[in-house]
Structure formats: structure tokens, C-alpha cells
Scaffold this active site. Structure first.
Site, PDB file in Angstrom:
ATOM      1  N   ASP A 336       0.860  -1.187   0.000  1.00 23.57           N
ATOM      2  CA  ASP A 336       0.000   0.000   0.000  1.00 23.57           C
ATOM      3  C   ASP A 336       0.888   1.226   0.000  1.00 23.57           C
ATOM      4  OD1 ASP A 336      -2.243  -1.425   0.359  1.00 23.57           O
ATOM      5  OD2 ASP A 336      -2.395  -1.083   2.516  1.00 23.57           O
ATOM      6  N   ASP A 639      -5.225  -3.785   4.481  1.00 29.02           N
ATOM      7  CA  ASP A 639      -5.761  -3.406   5.787  1.00 29.02           C
ATOM      8  C   ASP A 639      -7.273  -3.573   5.904  1.00 29.02           C
ATOM      9  OD1 ASP A 639      -6.340  -1.266   4.142  1.00 29.02           O
ATOM     10  OD2 ASP A 639      -4.758   0.001   4.970  1.00 29.02           O
ATOM     11  N   ASP A 643      -9.661  -6.662   1.644  1.00 30.17           N
ATOM     12  CA  ASP A 643      -8.326  -7.116   1.254  1.00 30.17           C
ATOM     13  C   ASP A 643      -8.093  -8.574   1.638  1.00 30.17           C
ATOM     14  OD1 ASP A 643      -7.490  -4.751   0.154  1.00 30.17           O
ATOM     15  OD2 ASP A 643      -6.700  -3.956   2.033  1.00 30.17           O
TER      16      ASP A 643
HETATM   17  P1  ATP Z   1      -3.495   3.179  -0.079  1.00 31.19           P
HETATM   18  O1  ATP Z   1      -4.313   2.182  -0.815  1.00 31.19           O
HETATM   19  O2  ATP Z   1      -2.116   3.261  -0.559  1.00 31.19           O
HETATM   20  O3  ATP Z   1      -3.608   3.113   1.405  1.00 31.19           O
HETATM   21  P2  ATP Z   1      -5.387   5.296  -0.204  1.00 31.19           P
HETATM   22  O4  ATP Z   1      -5.503   5.585   1.248  1.00 31.19           O
HETATM   23  O5  ATP Z   1      -5.401   6.441  -1.135  1.00 31.19           O
HETATM   24  O6  ATP Z   1      -4.074   4.574  -0.537  1.00 31.19           O
HETATM   25  P3  ATP Z   1      -7.992   4.187  -0.112  1.00 31.19           P
HETATM   26  O7  ATP Z   1      -8.066   4.216   1.354  1.00 31.19           O
HETATM   27  O8  ATP Z   1      -8.570   3.083  -0.890  1.00 31.19           O
HETATM   28  O9  ATP Z   1      -6.504   4.274  -0.587  1.00 31.19           O
HETATM   29  O10 ATP Z   1      -8.624   5.548  -0.591  1.00 31.19           O
HETATM   30  C1  ATP Z   1      -8.892   5.761  -1.951  1.00 31.19           C
HETATM   31  C2  ATP Z   1      -9.249   7.197  -2.170  1.00 31.19           C
HETATM   32  O11 ATP Z   1     -10.446   7.499  -1.480  1.00 31.19           O
HETATM   33  C3  ATP Z   1      -8.213   8.166  -1.635  1.00 31.19           C
HETATM   34  O12 ATP Z   1      -7.209   8.414  -2.560  1.00 31.19           O
HETATM   35  C4  ATP Z   1      -9.061   9.391  -1.375  1.00 31.19           C
HETATM   36  O13 ATP Z   1      -9.215  10.120  -2.552  1.00 31.19           O
HETATM   37  C5  ATP Z   1     -10.395   8.826  -0.970  1.00 31.19           C
HETATM   38  N1  ATP Z   1     -10.530   8.767   0.493  1.00 31.19           N
HETATM   39  C6  ATP Z   1      -9.739   8.136   1.364  1.00 31.19           C
HETATM   40  N2  ATP Z   1     -10.151   8.294   2.632  1.00 31.19           N
HETATM   41  C7  ATP Z   1     -11.253   9.063   2.575  1.00 31.19           C
HETATM   42  C8  ATP Z   1     -12.176   9.568   3.547  1.00 31.19           C
HETATM   43  N3  ATP Z   1     -12.045   9.313   4.837  1.00 31.19           N
HETATM   44  N4  ATP Z   1     -13.195  10.310   3.107  1.00 31.19           N
HETATM   45  C9  ATP Z   1     -13.357  10.554   1.810  1.00 31.19           C
HETATM   46  N5  ATP Z   1     -12.544  10.103   0.851  1.00 31.19           N
HETATM   47  C10 ATP Z   1     -11.498   9.367   1.207  1.00 31.19           C
END
Ligand code: ATP
Length: 919
Positions: A336, A639, A643
Site C-alpha cells: 500500500d 488493511d 483485502d
Molecule cells: P493506499 O491504498 O495506498 O492506502 P489510499 O488511502 O489512497 O491509498 P484508499 O483508502 O482506498 O486508498 O482511498 C482511496 C481514495 O479514497 C483516496 O485516494 C481518497 O481520494 C479517498 N478517500 C480516502 N479516505 C477518505 C475519507 N475518509 N473520506 C473521503 N474520501 C477518502
């Protein structure tokens, strides 16, 4: 004030009563219990834990070590010897058997201890409301009346009655065997409903597969449903590994062959060489013991356990023992981005709106610092304030100042938005009370946005606030906030440029939108979010971890590819990948592109790309499979609850200790205590070292056993005087097994562990080089034994002294061979190599003491028929041992020069790769 704990807590009709009733019956409130109340209830109801399974009694575990064909064979031989009056032989055999069992017992105990220490490291926690605050508490401290906050991926920590649920589905298969998740709701159900039908209840040990819940605990520990059936969950699993099983199988086959060969040798000795049958029996029994590596599985288990401990010290907690082996063979790590490769310390840097651009000062989560307009002046500031307001309302995090620093409780990105709101001069409390939240659509990686519904206290209707991945929020928007804050037609091209520009700087970008509703809607679910007014985007910085940059370089020099699989935007991911130097040429593939790729073409793409952006958990699964189809050993981080399938599919699933859900942890082989990529690299390093040590243990054990056996077999075959008596053979075997063999389990990693390519998963444990070594060393050992035996006799010593010298010769050769084996990949002749580890030095000291006792103590002489060895002879024995080590070092050097065996090739240090990005 402490209210008396209710007497009625042990009832079973919670599912049939309205939730308010349940709260009342439990003297609890939806705001949770106070700390004092919890302490009082804990004293009354006990801790929320199930009694551990009754351990197998020590005597049973001890006796298990006698349940082995070889040991039974030995015991039979001891009885025969005793019956025929050979008391010394019988006693020595009995001593060997007993010591073997004790060693096995102690070793097993140590390995178990190392592993059970891990169980406590993985003890789960739960989110509960205590003293009106959301807190992460240890599961054991939950009491009836505690209010739990649960979300997808959580394991329900106690039996609880739902107070509030949103899209809640729970996998209750551990309790009911039903694998389809059950929908849950707050409504009471009929009193007669069976367990599966009690949809208003959550049961301990079940898994929340979707949605969110607030629930009040009604039963803990043994009073829970799972407590009734006595199941135990969430333990470190599997105390064996494929390698260990392979070795045990090998040991069994080897024992069988050894016993058959011993029988044949027995017949030959009696029939062809005229041995008295009892003498022949004692010889072949001792030989069988000498040749069978019976302590190997125990020593290897210890080696694995030491590896587990070393990994835990480096924040990589192994849940399944085979991971220790597999880690060393890892060829690809899929990680990630957020929090693993980056620090997950977010700071909102800039706000882009149609009115202009605004920059935010200050770092960390402190809500202090000014906003200044880079373009657009006051209009831009006003528009940015509106974005900050949405970020404040559509937010589940809390900021608190403690010890002069600001900390967050919740998602770091949401924390950064609270800090941004503070910088914009917004007062969170008053805005929150003007727009109380009525409902929400929680964030989910599948739809990538979060929406909240608020009441308008001053005025009519309701307000919808949305934040999320900007493309997603744009897709839900019909208008945008214009220059003068009025609404105008959406300009997607403008936003796309703005998103790409922020992303290219490595910023994480979030889009914000709102919508005013005339009336509070009856329903507020995912499909109801739409027709929004796009307000703007915020760019956050989340720099790569310094240690991750180093770890990536380390992995690359170790021939391990690192791939980033992220939910983030392609431009952001590419920029961060460039900073991390993931590859010489970073190739980015988006989830959308993956959708269009056929399974057959995926392996090539998966191998060549190093960043996968805007992916979903399903993409992760496809990527793992594709890489595995190319023969890769894949480590994959994750996480979320979604997944779990890819974590299970990966050769090593790695869950995040902080961020990870219980579901992800349970699907994983390993958990990172610090969520840090560098810990994966450390675990691979330790995994490689463990595997090396296992090979060293084997490389030492097999030829030393072989050498002893060969010397005796040759003596019988050629009708020579035996160079050792049966008790002496048993003595050598016993002394060495408990000392030297074990010392190798503690070896530190050799240099250049991460400068070698990964080993092949299917590579044979005994490599061609080791096979060659086993033969060579066996021959050298026999030659040494016969040589010293002949020399002693030529110098006029009696056969007893000559035999004592042979026993000493063996022990000296084993010691020197140990030094040689310690460095399979490099030379053993270095200051560090000769100094040894404490384990090696202790082991050698023990062997030397034992040998001195064997040679010079009268009662030992009486038992083993040994004689004192003169000093000169002693010196010659040590010199002969050194000569043997020299021969082995020259052989290693020659073979390396000839390039015959791959594992002797020197490790090549690769230069650090240079960054470069293509999309
Ligand atoms: P990784 O997969 O590397 O942890 P990430 O945190 O960007 O990256 P996700 O958690 O799947 O991956 O989030 C995907 C997208 O959703 C993010 O890039 C962001 O644009 C949006 N996002 C993440 N958290 C929130 C939240 N709490 N509220 C609204 N949008 C969110």
C-alpha cells in the site's frame, strides 16, 4: 458516581427487547460508561476473556519424545543388553535415550515459549465509548454496559445488543456455520428466535463484513455464546511449516533405512566377520543412533522460533510459522502507499477553487497558521473557507492538544482537514451545532467518497456534504461554485488539470461538494448522493518515509521488486513512487486500465508495472495471481476487510497493526506493528538469515553423523578393529547434539544477505554443494579417525588410548567444521569468523569440558573405557582438526574460483537506481 452493577445482566432475551430497554436494564447510556464504572463492573463480571485451553501436562509432553521408532529400538536394545549382563552398555543407551528426550522437551518448550509470546503481542483492541469519548480499549477490559463502535472488518469483541446500525452485515459462520453474512438491524425480534435469527444482536467472535454499528455489550467472557461452545479464536496458528514437515518425513524415512541397514550390517558382522552377536548388536544400535539426525526437527524449530523473535523485535509479527521460511524467498512485495510507504502524517497544503488558489501555512495537525491567496484574492479565500467548512462537517476525526502538541483521533487526512478549518478561522463546535449530523454514507474504498447529511438549524431544509476522490465527487456533481460563489456549469477539464497538477507534486488530492435540500430526506443511502455542487479540491502532502526509501533500495539490491498498489490517484502515486525510487522507470497502471486487460495478458503487465493506482481490492487479487503465475513469491500488504482474499492468496499476506482491520490481520501471515514498509524489508532480511541457519544446521548435522557411521561401517566391512566402542559412539552423538548443533540456530546473518538474489521457492534444501559437502566431510572425518587411530597404534599406544584419541579427534573435527559451516557464502577466516558468537563459544566450552572429563576423569574412564591422552597427542589432534578446516576453506575457495556452485558466487552490490517516471 458508581451505579450498582445491575443484577439482571445474565438474561437471554436481549434480542427481543427494544434497545432503550436494554440500556436501562444494564444501567448504561448511549454515551458509554465512565472509567470508574468500568472498573467496578470489571470486578463484578471479570475480564472479557475465555480460559486458555488446558495445556498438555509436562509429563505427557515428555513421554511423547519416547514415541519414536528409533528410541523404541534403542530401549529394546538396552533391555537385551541388561538381560545379558552388559550393564554399562545398557546404562549408556538408557542415558542417551533420556538425555535425548530431555533435550527434545526443553527445545520444544523454548520454541513454544517464543511463539506464545507473540500471542500477547497480537491481543486485539476494540473501539468503545468511555467517559463520553471514543477510545481504543483492550478487549479484555470490556464489561456489560460498554458501548462499542464497530465497522467493517472488526471482530465483534463481546455479545452486544445493537443500538444503531448502517448497512450492517455480519459473518456469523464461527457460531452458526452459515457462511452468508447476516443483515442486522436495531429492531427487536421474537423472543423465540434462534441464534441465526437474532438480527438485533452481535455475537462475540463474529466478523463485521460491511457497514457500521453502535452496540451495547450484554455479555462478556465465558458468558458469551462463543464462550458457551468453548471455541478459542485469533490465536497464532500452525506450529509447523512445510520445511519442518519435509524434514520430519525425511527423518522418518532415514530412520527406517538406517534400521534396515543396521540389521543387514548386524547379519554381516555376525556371519562374515565372526562378531559375538551381542557385540554386533551394540555396534549397530550405536551406529543407527549416530547416523539418524533425530534432533534436527527440534533444532530447526528453535531456529524458526529465534527468527520469529528477531522479526518481532523489528516490528514484524509472524502469525503463521511458515511465513518465516517463505519470507526469505520473496521475489515481489506489493505494498500500500498511504502509511506504509508514506508517513501518513497529512498536512493540507493548498485549496483550489474556481475562484483561485489558496495556500495553507504550518505543518502537523496544529490548527494554526494563515491561509493566503496565491491567485484570486479574497474571493479565493472565501471559496476556500467553504471547502474547509465541508471538510469540517464531513469528518469523523477529533483533534486534541496534549503536552503542547496536536494529536488526532481518527483518519489523518480528516485530522488535516480539521487543522485546515482552524486555519480558515472556523469554529468546529459552533458550526457542528448549527448543522447537526443526521445521517451519513460512510467512506468505503469501493466508492471512494463519504457523504454526510446535516440539519439546518437556522433555516429550512438540510445540507449534504461530500468529500472523496476528486474524479468520484466530480462524477456526482452537476454544478460548481463559481467565482462569485454562485453556482455555474461544471468545468470537468479545468478540474482534471488542477487534480493532475497537484498530483504531479506528490500531493494527495480530495474533492469537496455540497448540496442543499429543501426537506430532510427520509432515506440517505449511497444512490441518494448526487446532483452536487463541486466546491473545490484540497491537496495534502504526505511525504515518503525516509526509512522506506532506504528499504526500497535494499529490496532492489536483493533482487526483490517493490510494487505500489494504492487507491490513490495515478499522478500522486507516480510522484511518490519516483521519490521512493521504486524502479528505474516507474510505470503506472490504473485500475481502469486493469479492467480492460485480459487475464492472459496480465502477468506481463503486472511484472513490468511498479505502480497500480485507483485500484480496488479485486484488482489486488488479480495482480497477486498474475504474479504468482510467473513463479513469483508474493508478499502483499492490506488493511481492509475486502483485502482479505488477496492477503490469503498472497504467499505472505501482511496486515497493518494500527490501520488494519481484524479481518485483514486474521487473513495474514504477518502483522506489521508499526505499519511501516521498512519492517517488511527487515522481515525478509531475517527470513533469509533463518533459512541460511537452517541450511547450516543441516550442513553441519548430516556429514558429522555420516562421518561417524562411515568409520565404523568401514571397520566392520574390512574386518578392522573398531575405532570406537558403541558407548563411545553414543557419547559423541549425545555431547554434540546438545551443544554444537544448537549453536548454529543462533547464528547472526552473514554479510551481504540482501545483496543476493532471492532463493527459488522450489530449490532443494540440500543443494548440490551441500550434497558434495556431506560426502567430502564424511570422508574427511573417517580419514581423520582412521588416521589418528593408526598413528596412535604406531606410537605404541594400546587400543583403548587409540580409541580415546579417535573420540577426541571427532569432537575436535566437529568444532572446526562448525567454524567452516558458519560461513556458507564467504570465508570463515576472518577475525569476526574466528571470534564466534556467544552461543558458539559456550557450546565449544561445553564440548571441551565434556571431553576433558571423558578423557581424564576416572569414573568416566570406567564407564567408557577411555584412557588419558598425552599432551603431545592432544596437540596433534587439534592440529589435525585445524588442517581439516584449512582443507575445507581451500576447497571452498577453489570451487568459488571454478564457479561450480551458484551459492558460492560472491554477492554483487548493485548501485542505487536513479529515479525516472513514465506514465
Ligand atoms: P493506499 O491504498 O495506498 O492506502 P489510499 O488511502 O489512497 O491509498 P484508499 O483508502 O482506498 O486508498 O482511498 C482511496 C481514495 O479514497 C483516496 O485516494 C481518497 O481520494 C479517498 N478517500 C480516502 N479516505 C477518505 C475519507 N475518509 N473520506 C473521503 N474520501 C477518502
Amino acid at each position: 458516581m458508581v451505579t450498582a452493577p445491575p443484577a439482571t445482566v445474565a438474561r437471554s432475551d436481549w434480542h427481543a427487547r427494544p434497545s432503550d430497554d436494554v440500556l436501562q436494564a444494564l444501567s448504561a447510556s448511549a454515551a458509554g460508561l465512565s472509567d470508574t464504572e468500568v472498573a467496578a463492573r470489571l470486578a463484578t463480571y471479570g475480564r472479557n476473556e475465555l480460559p486458555p485451553p488446558r495445556p498438555v501436562p509436562a509429563w505427557r509432553r515428555f513421554l511423547r519424545h519416547f514415541n519414536d521408532p528409533l528410541i523404541l529400538f534403542l530401549l529394546a536394545a538396552a533391555i537385551v543388553a541388561l538381560a545379558l549382563g552388559h550393564r554399562v552398555d545398557a546404562a549408556v543407551i538408557a542415558a542417551v535415550v533420556t538425555i535425548n528426550a530431555i533435550v527434545g522437551f526443553v527445545q520444544e518448550g523454548r520454541a513454544e515459549q517464543a511463539l506464545s509470546a507473540l500471542r500477547s503481542m497480537l491481543s486485539p483492541s476494540a473501539r468503545a465509548l468511555r467517559d463520553g469519548e471514543r477510545r481504543l480499549v483492550a478487549v479484555e477490559t470490556l464489561v456489560p454496559g460498554d458501548v462499542l463502535l464497530l465497522e467493517a472488518g472488526d471482530r465483534v469483541p463481546a455479545d452486544a445488543r445493537l443500538l444503531r446500525g448502517r448497512g450492517l452485515r455480519v459473518d456469523e459462520s464461527v457460531l452458526t456455520g452459515e457462511s452468508v453474512p447476516v443483515e442486522k438491524s436495531v429492531d427487536a425480534v421474537a423472543e423465540g428466535a434462534d441464534l441465526g435469527g437474532r438480527t438485533s444482536m452481535l455475537y462475540s467472535g463474529t466478523l463485521v463484513s460491511a457497514g457500521q454499528a453502535t452496540a451495547v455489550v450484554v455479555a462478556t467472557g465465558t458468558h458469551t455464546q462463543i464462550g458457551h461452545i468453548g471455541a478459542l479464536l485469533g490465536q497464532v496458528e500452525m506450529l509447523t511449516t512445510p520445511l519442518l514437515q519435509q524434514i520430519k518425513r525425511f527423518g522418518k524415512a532415514f530412520t527406517a533405512i538406517a534400521i534396515v541397514a543396521a540389521a543387514a550390517l548386524f547379519v554381516f558382522a555376525v556371519a562374515a566377520r565372526g562378531y559375538v552377536w551381542l557385540d554386533a548388536l551394540m555396534v549397530v544400535v550405536a551406529l543407527a543412533v549416530g547416523v539418524v539426525p533425530e534432533s534436527l526437527p527440534a533444532v530447526i524449530t528453535i531456529t524458526l522460533a529465534i527468527g520469529v523473535r528477531r522479526m518481532a523485535a523489528r516490528n514484524a509479527i509472524v502469525r503463521r510459522l511458515p511465513a518465516v521460511e517463505t519470507l526469505g524467498a520473496t521475489t515481489v512485495i506489493c505494498s500500500d502507499k498511504t502509511g506504509t510507504l508514506t508517513r501518513n502524517e497529512m498536512t493540507a497544503r493548498g485549496v483550489v477553487t474556481a475562484a483561485g488558489e489558496v495556500e495553507a501555512e504550518g505543518g502537523g495537525y496544529a490548527p494554526v497558521g494563515a491561509l493566503s491567496a496565491r491567485a484570486g484574492g479574497d474571493a479565493a479565500l472565501a471559496a476556500a473557507e467553504r471547502v474547509a467548512r465541508i471538510g469540517l462537517l464531513c469528518n469523523d476525526a477529533r483533534l486534541h492538544a496534549s503536552d503542547g502538541s496536536w494529536r488526532i483521533d481518527g483518519d489523518p487526512m480528516e485530522g488535516a482537514l480539521l487543522a485546515l478549518a482552524g486555519k480558515a478561522g472556523l469554529d468546529g463546535a459552533s458550526i457542528g451545532s448549527m448543522h447537526p449530523r443526521l445521517d451519513e454514507v460512510p467512506f468505503d474504498a469501493a466508492h471512494r467518497f463519504m457523504a454526510t447529511l446535516h440539519a439546518e438549524i437556522e433555516g429550512e431544509g438540510a445540507l449534504v456534504c461530500v468529500k472523496g476522490a476528486p474524479e468520484q465527487v466530480l462524477a456526482l456533481s452537476a454544478w460548481q461554485a463559481g467565482h462569485g460563489m454562485g453556482e455555474e456549469a461544471l468545468d470537468p477539464a479545468f478540474w482534471r488539470r488542477a487534480i493532475d497538477a497537484s498530483g504531479a507534486e506528490g500531493q494527495r488530492v480530495l474533492g469537496f461538494a455540497w448540496r442543499k435540500l429543501e426537506r430532510v430526506p427520509e432515506r440517505f443511502e449511497l444512490p441518494d448522493v448526487g446532483g452536487l455542487v463541486f466546491a473545490g479540491i484540497v491537496g495534502f502532502i504526505d511525504p515518503p518515509r525516509d526509512e522506506a526509501i532506504r528499504a526500497v533500495a535494499d529490496c532492489r539490491s536483493a533482487g526483490i521488486a517493490v510494487k505500489m498498489i494504492t487507491g490513490d490517484h495515478a499522478a500522486t502515486a507516480a510522484a511518490i513512487a519516483g521519490q521512493l525510487r521504486l524502479a528505474d522507470e516507474v510505470r503506472v497502471v490504473t485500475g481502469q486500465e486493469l479492467e480492460g486487460v485480459a487475464d492472459a495478458d496480465l502477468p506481463t503487465l503486472a511484472e513490468s508495472a511498479s505502480v497500480f493506482a485507483r485500484t480496488t481490492p479485486e484488482h489486488k487479487l488479480r495482480i497477486v495471481r498474475a504474479l504468482q503465475s510467473r513463479g513469483h513469491t508474493v508478499a502483499m500488504t492490506g488493511d481492509g476487510v475486502n483485502d482479505a482474499p488477496s492477503l490469503k492468496q498472497a504467499d505472505i499476506g501482511i496486515a497493518m497493526g494500527h490501520k488494519g482491520t481484524e479481518a485483514a490481520k486474521e487473513a495474514s501471515e504477518m502483522v506489521l506493528a508499526d505499519d511501516n514498509f521498512a519492517s517488511i524489508d527487515a522481515a525478509v532480511y531475517e527470513g533469509r538469515a533463518v533459512y541460511d541457519n537452517i541450511r547450516k544446521v543441516i550442513a553441519w548435522t548430516l556429514p558429522t553423523n555420516g562421518g561417524e557411521a562411515l568409520a565404523v561401517v568401514l571397520a566392520i566391512l574390512f574386518g578392522l578393529v573398531l575405532p570406537m566402542t558403541p558407548p563411545q559412539i553414543l557419547w559423541i552423538n549425545m555431547v554434540l547434539t546438545v551443544t554444537l548443533g544448537l549453536a548454529l540456530a543462533f547464528e547472526p546473518p552473514e554479510q551481504g544477505v540482501m545483496a543476493r538474489p532471492p532463493r527459488r521457492r522450489d530449490a532443494a534444501l540440500v543443494s548440490p554443494f551441500m550434497l558434495w559437502r556431506i560426502v567430502l566431510v564424511s570422508l574427511l572425518f573417517s580419514a581423520g579417525a582412521f588416521g589418528i587411530f593408526a598413528w596412535a597404534q604406531a606410537r605404541g599406544h594400546d587400543v583403548e588410548t587409540a580409541r580415546t584419541m579417535v573420540v577426541n579427534m571427532f569432537c575436535v573435527m566437529e568444532i572446526f567444521y562448525l567454524f567452516s559451516v558458519r560461513y556458507l557464502h564467504g570465508t570463515s577466516f576472518s577475525l569476526q569468523g574466528l571470534r564466534g558468537t556467544p552461543a558458539v563459544l559456550w557450546a565449544i566450552a561445553a564440548v571441551v569440558l565434556a571431553q576433558l572429563a571423558f578423557t581424564y576423569l576416572p569414573w568416566m574412564q570406567a564407564i567408557f573405557d577411555s584412557r588419558p591422552v598425552p599432551l603431545f597427542e592432544g596437540i596433534v589432534i587439534v592440529l589435525a582438526g585445524m588442517a581439516m578446516m584449512l582443507v575445507l576453506e581451500v576447497e571452498k575457495w577453489l570451487l568459488r574460483k571454478m564457479g561450480l556452485f551458484d551459492e558460492l558466487k560472491p554477492a554483487t552490490e548493485k548501485s542505487a537506481p536513479s529515479p525516472g517516471v513514465t506514465i
